[in-house]
Design a protein around this motif. Structure first.
Motif, PDB file in Angstrom:
ATOM      1  N   HIS A 124       0.749  -1.134  -0.022  1.00  0.00           N
ATOM      2  CA  HIS A 124      -0.129  -0.166  -0.041  1.00  0.00           C
ATOM      3  C   HIS A 124       0.915   1.196  -0.067  1.00  0.00           C
ATOM      4  O   HIS A 124       1.957   1.145   0.054  1.00  0.00           O
ATOM      5  CB  HIS A 124      -0.982  -0.094   1.178  1.00  0.00           C
ATOM      6  CG  HIS A 124      -0.505   0.177   2.551  1.00  0.00           C
ATOM      7  ND1 HIS A 124      -0.287  -0.647   3.743  1.00  0.00           N
ATOM      8  CD2 HIS A 124       0.032   1.631   3.063  1.00  0.00           C
ATOM      9  CE1 HIS A 124      -0.020  -0.401   4.438  1.00  0.00           C
ATOM     10  NE2 HIS A 124       0.554   0.808   4.555  1.00  0.00           N
ATOM     11  N   LEU A 125       0.015   2.423  -0.089  1.00  0.00           N
ATOM     12  CA  LEU A 125       0.900   3.660  -0.439  1.00  0.00           C
ATOM     13  C   LEU A 125       0.598   4.521   0.941  1.00  0.00           C
ATOM     14  O   LEU A 125      -0.319   4.398   1.642  1.00  0.00           O
ATOM     15  CB  LEU A 125       0.220   4.412  -1.536  1.00  0.00           C
ATOM     16  CG  LEU A 125       0.411   3.711  -2.892  1.00  0.00           C
ATOM     17  CD1 LEU A 125      -0.803   4.492  -3.938  1.00  0.00           C
ATOM     18  CD2 LEU A 125       1.657   3.333  -3.341  1.00  0.00           C
ATOM     19  N   GLU A 126       1.640   5.181   1.429  1.00  0.00           N
ATOM     20  CA  GLU A 126       1.414   6.181   2.273  1.00  0.00           C
ATOM     21  C   GLU A 126       2.516   7.074   2.415  1.00  0.00           C
ATOM     22  O   GLU A 126       3.551   7.099   1.839  1.00  0.00           O
ATOM     23  CB  GLU A 126       1.428   5.218   3.842  1.00  0.00           C
ATOM     24  CG  GLU A 126       2.932   4.767   3.985  1.00  0.00           C
ATOM     25  CD  GLU A 126       2.946   3.831   5.174  1.00  0.00           C
ATOM     26  OE1 GLU A 126       1.563   3.475   5.623  1.00  0.00           O
ATOM     27  OE2 GLU A 126       3.693   3.550   5.940  1.00  0.00           O
ATOM     28  N   ASP A 127       2.335   8.254   3.202  1.00  0.00           N
ATOM     29  CA  ASP A 127       3.312   9.235   3.180  1.00  0.00           C
ATOM     30  C   ASP A 127       4.228   9.193   4.437  1.00  0.00           C
ATOM     31  O   ASP A 127       4.025   8.548   5.496  1.00  0.00           O
ATOM     32  CB  ASP A 127       3.048  10.778   3.063  1.00  0.00           C
ATOM     33  CG  ASP A 127       2.024  11.233   4.317  1.00  0.00           C
ATOM     34  OD1 ASP A 127       1.737  10.273   5.121  1.00  0.00           O
ATOM     35  OD2 ASP A 127       1.663  12.347   4.488  1.00  0.00           O
ATOM     36  N   ASP A 128       5.482   9.583   4.221  1.00  0.00           N
ATOM     37  CA  ASP A 128       6.498   9.454   5.203  1.00  0.00           C
ATOM     38  C   ASP A 128       6.534  10.373   6.351  1.00  0.00           C
ATOM     39  O   ASP A 128       5.857  11.495   5.960  1.00  0.00           O
ATOM     40  CB  ASP A 128       7.932   9.123   4.858  1.00  0.00           C
ATOM     41  CG  ASP A 128       8.832   8.632   5.619  1.00  0.00           C
ATOM     42  OD1 ASP A 128       8.497   8.282   6.932  1.00  0.00           O
ATOM     43  OD2 ASP A 128       9.884   8.279   5.234  1.00  0.00           O
ATOM     44  N   ALA A 129       6.908  10.523   7.490  1.00  0.00           N
ATOM     45  CA  ALA A 129       6.895  11.658   8.592  1.00  0.00           C
ATOM     46  C   ALA A 129       8.265  12.150   8.237  1.00  0.00           C
ATOM     47  O   ALA A 129       9.258  11.624   7.714  1.00  0.00           O
ATOM     48  CB  ALA A 129       6.991  10.902   9.845  1.00  0.00           C
ATOM     49  N   GLY A 130       8.602  13.291   8.979  1.00  0.00           N
ATOM     50  CA  GLY A 130       9.823  14.094   8.983  1.00  0.00           C
ATOM     51  C   GLY A 130      10.955  13.262   9.870  1.00  0.00           C
ATOM     52  O   GLY A 130      10.771  11.950  10.197  1.00  0.00           O
ATOM     53  N   LYS A 131      12.076  13.912  10.273  1.00  0.00           N
ATOM     54  CA  LYS A 131      12.930  13.050  10.853  1.00  0.00           C
ATOM     55  C   LYS A 131      13.454  14.076  12.089  1.00  0.00           C
ATOM     56  O   LYS A 131      14.010  15.145  12.103  1.00  0.00           O
ATOM     57  CB  LYS A 131      14.265  13.020  10.025  1.00  0.00           C
ATOM     58  CG  LYS A 131      14.860  11.788  10.276  1.00  0.00           C
ATOM     59  CD  LYS A 131      16.064  11.561   9.174  1.00  0.00           C
ATOM     60  CE  LYS A 131      17.105  10.456   9.766  1.00  0.00           C
ATOM     61  NZ  LYS A 131      17.931  10.238   9.017  1.00  0.00           N
ATOM     62  N   LEU A 132      13.562  13.302  13.424  1.00  0.00           N
ATOM     63  CA  LEU A 132      13.949  13.976  14.442  1.00  0.00           C
ATOM     64  C   LEU A 132      15.429  13.478  14.612  1.00  0.00           C
ATOM     65  O   LEU A 132      16.072  12.276  14.632  1.00  0.00           O
ATOM     66  CB  LEU A 132      13.575  13.383  15.773  1.00  0.00           C
ATOM     67  CG  LEU A 132      11.745  13.879  15.759  1.00  0.00           C
ATOM     68  CD1 LEU A 132      11.336  13.289  16.959  1.00  0.00           C
ATOM     69  CD2 LEU A 132      11.440  15.355  15.427  1.00  0.00           C
ATOM     70  N   THR A 133      16.360  14.544  15.219  1.00  0.00           N
ATOM     71  CA  THR A 133      17.628  14.084  15.489  1.00  0.00           C
ATOM     72  C   THR A 133      17.730  14.929  16.969  1.00  0.00           C
ATOM     73  O   THR A 133      17.604  16.006  17.202  1.00  0.00           O
ATOM     74  CB  THR A 133      18.785  15.018  14.695  1.00  0.00           C
ATOM     75  OG1 THR A 133      18.563  14.665  13.216  1.00  0.00           O
ATOM     76  CG2 THR A 133      19.988  14.610  14.933  1.00  0.00           C
ATOM     77  N   HIS A 134      18.141  13.856  17.757  1.00  0.00           N
ATOM     78  CA  HIS A 134      18.375  14.308  19.461  1.00  0.00           C
ATOM     79  C   HIS A 134      19.786  14.605  19.522  1.00  0.00           C
ATOM     80  O   HIS A 134      20.873  14.082  19.449  1.00  0.00           O
ATOM     81  CB  HIS A 134      18.058  12.931  20.320  1.00  0.00           C
ATOM     82  CG  HIS A 134      16.694  12.598  19.904  1.00  0.00           C
ATOM     83  ND1 HIS A 134      15.462  13.135  20.176  1.00  0.00           N
ATOM     84  CD2 HIS A 134      16.175  11.389  19.198  1.00  0.00           C
ATOM     85  CE1 HIS A 134      14.299  12.758  19.921  1.00  0.00           C
ATOM     86  NE2 HIS A 134      14.880  11.687  19.298  1.00  0.00           N
ATOM     87  N   THR A 135      19.843  15.813  19.989  1.00  0.00           N
ATOM     88  CA  THR A 135      21.370  16.436  20.362  1.00  0.00           C
ATOM     89  C   THR A 135      21.377  16.692  21.642  1.00  0.00           C
ATOM     90  O   THR A 135      20.430  16.715  22.448  1.00  0.00           O
ATOM     91  CB  THR A 135      21.639  17.551  19.513  1.00  0.00           C
ATOM     92  OG1 THR A 135      21.042  18.932  19.988  1.00  0.00           O
ATOM     93  CG2 THR A 135      21.328  17.386  18.152  1.00  0.00           C
ATOM     94  N   ALA A 136      22.678  17.199  22.364  1.00  0.00           N
ATOM     95  CA  ALA A 136      22.700  17.472  23.460  1.00  0.00           C
ATOM     96  C   ALA A 136      21.782  18.731  23.969  1.00  0.00           C
ATOM     97  O   ALA A 136      21.314  18.881  25.117  1.00  0.00           O
ATOM     98  CB  ALA A 136      24.227  17.561  23.999  1.00  0.00           C
ATOM     99  N   GLY A 137      21.905  19.732  22.883  1.00  0.00           N
ATOM    100  CA  GLY A 137      21.063  20.875  22.999  1.00  0.00           C
ATOM    101  C   GLY A 137      19.720  20.889  22.955  1.00  0.00           C
ATOM    102  O   GLY A 137      18.978  21.860  23.141  1.00  0.00           O
TER     103      GLY A 137
END
Ligand code: ADP
Ligand code: MG
Ligand code: ZN
Length: 467
Positions: A124-137
């Motif tokens: 099936h078809l679907e859209d993707d989510a964004g991307k999180l990057t966890h940093t110290a700040g």
């Protein structure tokens, strides 16, 4: 007690369309500056209207057809609601009860050469989510991936070992690349796996309780996570415990799975039809048209190459590289010698092909192999001049003109007589039954002609002179 693993895979591949699923932002997001391929639609601003990208639907169906799926006339998009900071809409646009394709299969080949069909529940078809990057700040969010198109390929729980799962994932990647539905490049985040694993006592029909481990992004982590999860569940069951149905995550550095949350049920997502995207109607004409666009698939190619006389190994190596397979077929059309063409391509030419200055066309390779096989030039001459052929792409017929095999057998015979005269010991060995001794004589004649004699004729002449 002996336990048997039961495995089902959910694979996400990014569809290789030019633009995203519902907006005109570029889908080519690899290495792009964060948040440069975004617009109000893919950032989920309220009131924005998504417009479904036809290329996404077509490529998705192409992928589904390559898996032998049925394409219903009618399908629709649904909202799958959940909250996460990388999902500003508050829902994913996916497909729930009426996916674009159902009921296919994929055939894997195991290391012992046997094959097995793994059922495909749906693509099936679907859209993707964004991307999180966890940093110290703090946590950063990049919406470039948000709204990029995915196909999710769900397998039946037909897989019974890590080996089968790995073969399935690799074959799926190959197929999606062949049909051009997805580049499925894991380094670029274009393909990722969720694994569903349960164990049952050998011989039992009923499945055990499963866990789902999400977002594995390499074949290695797929295999490692499966091994880990099978072992973990085995230990629980052997200790008399029960596996908890849940969603788990994979820690790549520690190579373990960890509990993330209880398993969501469909109801938790509050699925309902996406009101902003009209249903997808796929006419039978469109299905036929797309079927017509399907190229020859890896398995068909494999059968064809084996029919041509190639070894399993050579066939598999060619197929793994679509361009190489393509060149091989074009070269064979000219040369007429499949096995020899494969040999030259795989053993001598492949390392040169990897260089950026390689420019030989398949026609050139085909002509060269034909000249070798028909005794016009020797293999040695071809090898000595391979750089010229590969990096200048001359016309082999003209280029090899000065290096043609000596046709004058009178001249060749004279050289053979000379060599015989100067090697009484080797001659005696040969006459005494040492069959191999003739090789040394052939070598000397070849040397004397600077490789321009046909070793086969030399062999024949020598034998004639020695009996
Ligand atoms: P969901 O959408 O909630 O993840 P599905 O029923 O669609 O659940 O199944 C997802 C995947 O789990 C499929 O690949 C399926 O083959 C696999 N699966 C289902 N039951 C089991 C089981 N008992 N053991 C292993 N895999 C399973
Ligand atoms: Mg799932
Ligand atoms: Zn956009």
């Amino acid at each position: 007690m002996e336990y048997e693993p039961v495995i089902g895979l959910e694979v996400h591949c990014r569809i290789s369309s030019k633009t995203k699923m519902f907006c005109r932002c570029s889908n080519d997001i690899f290495n792009a500056e964060p948040n440069t391929h975004v617009c109000p639609i893919c950032m989920g601003f309220p009131g924005m209207l998504p417009v479904l990208n036809e290329e996404v639907v077509r490529k998705g169906i192409l992928g589904a057809l390559a898996l032998g799926c049925e394409i219903p006339e009618f399908s629709k998009m649904d909202r799958k609601s959940y909250f996460y900071p990388d999902l500003p809409k508050g829902f994913q646009i996916s497909q729930y009860d009426l996916p674009v394709s159902v009921k296919g299969k994929l055939t894997i080949t195991k290391s012992d050469g046997s094959t097995k069909d793994i059922g495909i529940t749906r693509l099936h078809l679907e859209d993707d989510a964004g991307k999180l990057t966890h940093t110290a700040g703090g946590t950063l969010v990049d919406y470039n991936r948000s709204g990029t198109p995915l196909m999710e390929i769900v397998s039946e729980p037909d897989i019974r070992s890590v080996e089968e799962a790995s073969a399935y994932a690799r074959q799926l990647q190959k197929i999606m690349r062949y049909v051009g539905a997805s580049n499925a490049d894991m380094e670029k985040g274009m393909m990722r796996f969720d694994i569903n694993v349960s164990l049952r006592p050998k011989g039992q029909k009923k499945f055990g309780t499963r866990t789902e481990t999400k977002n594995l992004n390499s074949f290695r982590s797929l295999e490692k996570a499966l091994e880990y999860e099978i072992q973990r569940q085995k230990e629980i069951l052997e200790g008399g415990g029960q596996v908890v149905q849940e969603t788990r995550g994979w820690l790549d550095d520690k190579e373990i799975t960890v509990s993330q949350r209880g398993k969501e049920e469909a109801a938790d997502y509050r699925y309902f039809p996406e009101p902003d995207v009209p249903p997808i109607v796929v006419t039978r004409e469109m299905v036929e048209e797309l079927k017509g666009q399907l190229p020859e698939l890896p398995d068909q190619k494999l059968a064809k190459y084996k029919e041509m006389g190639l070894s399993d190994n050579d066939a598999a190596t060619l197929i793994a590289d679509m361009e190489l397979a393509d060149d091989f077929e074009k070269a064979v059309e000219i040369s007429g010698y499949p096995k020899k063409t494969a040999n030259w391509l795989l053993s001598e030419i492949k390392p040169l092909r990897a260089l950026s200055t390689y420019c030989a066309t398949p026609e050139t390779i085909g002509k060269m192999v034909k000249m070798i096989e028909e005794g016009v030039i020797t293999g040695k001459i071809a090898k000595d001049h391979l750089d010229e052929i590969c990096f200048r792409n001359p016309d082999p017929e003209k280029y090899f003109e000065p290096f043609k095999v000596m046709e004058d057998t009178g001249e060749l015979e004279k050289i053979c007589q000379e060599v015989i005269k100067h090697n009484p010991q080797i001659v005696a060995d040969f006459k005494g039954g040492k069959e191999k001794a003739i090789g040394s004589l052939v070598g000397q004649v070849m040397g004397a002609t600077k490789g321009s004699a046909n070793p086969k004729s030399v062999n024949e002449i020598l034998r004639k002179l020695l009996t």
